[in-house]
Design a protein around this motif. Structure first.
Motif, PDB file in Angstrom:
ATOM      1  N   SER A  91      -7.742 -19.036   2.235  1.00 15.06           N
ATOM      2  CA  SER A  91      -7.953 -20.326   2.896  1.00 15.06           C
ATOM      3  C   SER A  91      -9.431 -20.729   2.824  1.00 15.06           C
TER       4      SER A  91
ATOM      5  N   VAL B 206      -4.709 -17.957   9.284  1.00 16.81           N
ATOM      6  CA  VAL B 206      -5.843 -18.866   9.455  1.00 16.81           C
ATOM      7  C   VAL B 206      -7.154 -18.117   9.221  1.00 16.81           C
TER       8      VAL B 206
ATOM      9  N   GLY C 276      -2.977 -14.665   2.668  1.00 17.00           N
ATOM     10  CA  GLY C 276      -4.251 -15.244   2.242  1.00 17.00           C
ATOM     11  C   GLY C 276      -5.207 -14.187   1.722  1.00 17.00           C
TER      12      GLY C 276
ATOM     13  N   GLN D 244       6.625 -22.106   3.909  1.00 14.43           N
ATOM     14  CA  GLN D 244       5.909 -22.522   2.675  1.00 14.43           C
ATOM     15  C   GLN D 244       6.681 -23.654   1.999  1.00 14.43           C
TER      16      GLN D 244
ATOM     17  N   THR E 258       5.653 -26.021  11.604  1.00 11.50           N
ATOM     18  CA  THR E 258       5.066 -26.387  10.308  1.00 11.50           C
ATOM     19  C   THR E 258       4.968 -27.904  10.156  1.00 11.50           C
TER      20      THR E 258
ATOM     21  N   TYR F 178      -2.050 -25.172   6.274  1.00 12.19           N
ATOM     22  CA  TYR F 178      -1.484 -23.937   6.829  1.00 12.19           C
ATOM     23  C   TYR F 178       0.012 -24.108   7.080  1.00 12.19           C
ATOM     24  N   THR F 179       0.717 -22.966   7.023  1.00  5.44           N
ATOM     25  CA  THR F 179       2.152 -23.025   7.283  1.00  5.44           C
ATOM     26  C   THR F 179       2.467 -22.977   8.782  1.00  5.44           C
ATOM     27  N   HIS F 180       1.537 -22.441   9.580  1.00  5.82           N
ATOM     28  CA  HIS F 180       1.737 -22.335  11.036  1.00  5.82           C
ATOM     29  C   HIS F 180       3.019 -21.602  11.409  1.00  5.82           C
TER      30      HIS F 180
ATOM     31  N   CYS G  97      -1.473 -21.337   2.995  1.00  4.08           N
ATOM     32  CA  CYS G  97      -1.586 -20.002   3.583  1.00  4.08           C
ATOM     33  C   CYS G  97      -0.996 -19.999   4.976  1.00  4.08           C
ATOM     34  N   ASN G  98      -0.689 -18.803   5.446  1.00  5.08           N
ATOM     35  CA  ASN G  98      -0.245 -18.686   6.830  1.00  5.08           C
ATOM     36  C   ASN G  98      -1.385 -18.187   7.729  1.00  5.08           C
TER      37      ASN G  98
END
Ligand code: M6R
Length: 366
Positions: A139, A134, A108, A165, A23, A147-149, A131-132
């Motif tokens: 998003s 993608v 998302g 987050q 992140t 993004y949280t990745h 958001c996580n």
């Protein structure tokens, strides 16, 4: 694909040190004293001109929003309101053009959050997504975002999405505070350095797994459970309770510790386990007296304490020790043993941990 773990949830709990690193990778430059996030830099003026920040989300993401409220107000001095997306969208809320709306969603795809975003945009607000997934609907619908990745989260119970987050939101808050001059240089640097140490401290917090399992064995048949916290860790109490109820079907409630005396204290007896987040930080003495109130009513106290704590240890029935960090980042650590505790209780009760009854990973209906 569970990599040897019995459940996705457990795998995802253990992925948190790496997920948090992913992140902040490329965004946090502690040595240079820099935070760089394109979505924030490109819209810096919008953020800096905001009279207030509105956060909309559901479930665990709403809890991350509450943690963010404490962090943003502490560092940026901008007022923050956190809204359940479902309530916000149907309330005819006051939304102004210089509001910044932050929408938080792992998937998302959450219908209510998406609708809240559309409403905010219709009123001219700037909407930023955290958001996580993608390319997800949220998003795409937001003006900008980060993004949280965290990587795919399969377990219905959200774990690594929550901590990542909070990581993103803390980065944004610190960056804005730096730009606004509402944080001292030394505090800013200290928080950047602490953020960089979080993954290894999360590793340490994961070492509480055995203790959590032992405690789970003792309380797995409890019909109810209370979770208490204060300040930055009040939302962690809510999150701990949500985690327990959704996967173990034990009725659990989270409360700000000081609210006990306004009602819930009536529930306390020797049957009632009370999980208290009692970190050695601001208001420590207050939480110690809350623990005394529970103890004098024979409640069973499970305390999440800071390593080396002695005062709470004397009062509590069980202690779970985690490393110390700065107050604002402590939710990233305190939440770990609570995830483990609910996980083990759910497993011991024979529940379907990854797919609890009546729940779906993304709630695309309102
Ligand atoms: O995908 P989202 O973050 O928008 O989802 C929001 C909630 O549905 C979600 O956090 C839910 O509460 C989880 N099952 C909690 O573990």
């Amino acid at each position: 694909e569970k990599d040897g773990y019995d459940h996705f949830m457990l795998k995802e709990i253990y992925q948190q040190p790496e997920a948090i690193k992913d992140t902040y990778r490329g965004r946090l430059h502690a040595n240079e004293g820099l935070i760089r996030m394109a979505g924030v830099e490109d819209n810096l003026q919008r953020f800096l001109n905001a009279d207030r920040i509105l956060i909309v989300a559901c479930g665990t993401s709403w809890h991350a929003g509450l943690v963010a409220e404490y962090i943003f107000e502490e560092f940026t001095r901008v007022p923050v309101e956190v809204e359940y997306a479902s309530e916000f969208r149907y309330r005819n809320p006051v939304i102004r053009e210089n509001d910044v709306v932050i929408a938080i969603s792992q998937s998302g795809e959450t219908a209510d959050t998406l609708a809240a975003i559309k409403l905010a945009k219709d009123h001219g607000a700037f909407v930023f997504g955290v958001c996580n997934v993608v390319g997800s609907s949220i998003s795409r619908e937001t003006h900008a975002g980060a993004y949280t990745h965290a990587g795919p989260e399969i377990g219905v119970a959200s774990t690594k999405a929550f901590t990542t987050q909070i990581t993103v939101l803390a980065l944004i808050a610190l960056r804005l505070a730096q730009a606004k001059g509402t944080v001292t240089n030394s505090d800013f640097h200290r928080h950047l350095q602490e953020l960089e140490l979080i993954p290894e401290k999360v590793e340490k917090a994961l070492e509480t797994n055995d203790v959590a399992e032992t405690i789970a064995g003792i309380y797995k048949d409890a019909p109810n459970c209370l979770y208490l916290g204060r300040g930055f860790n009040f939302p962690v109490a809510l999150e701990g309770a949500l985690k327990l109820k959704e996967i173990s079907y034990i009725h659990a409630e989270g409360y700000p510790a000081a609210e006990m005396k306004h009602g819930p204290i009536a529930l306390i007896d020797e049957q009632m386990p009370v999980v208290v987040i009692a970190q050695k930080q601001e208001h420590y003495d207050k939480i110690v007296s809350n623990i005394q109130e529970i103890k004098s009513r024979s409640g069973k106290i499970i305390a999440v304490v800071t390593k080396g704590d002695t005062q709470v240890r004397e009062l509590a029935d069980h202690v779970i020790e985690i490393p110390k960090t700065v107050d604002a980042l402590s939710p990233l650590l305190t939440t770990i043993p609570l995830q483990l505790l609910s996980y083990h209780i759910a497993v011991m009760r024979g529940c379907n941990v990854d797919q609890p009854r009546n729940l779906a990973k993304s709630v695309t209906v309102e």
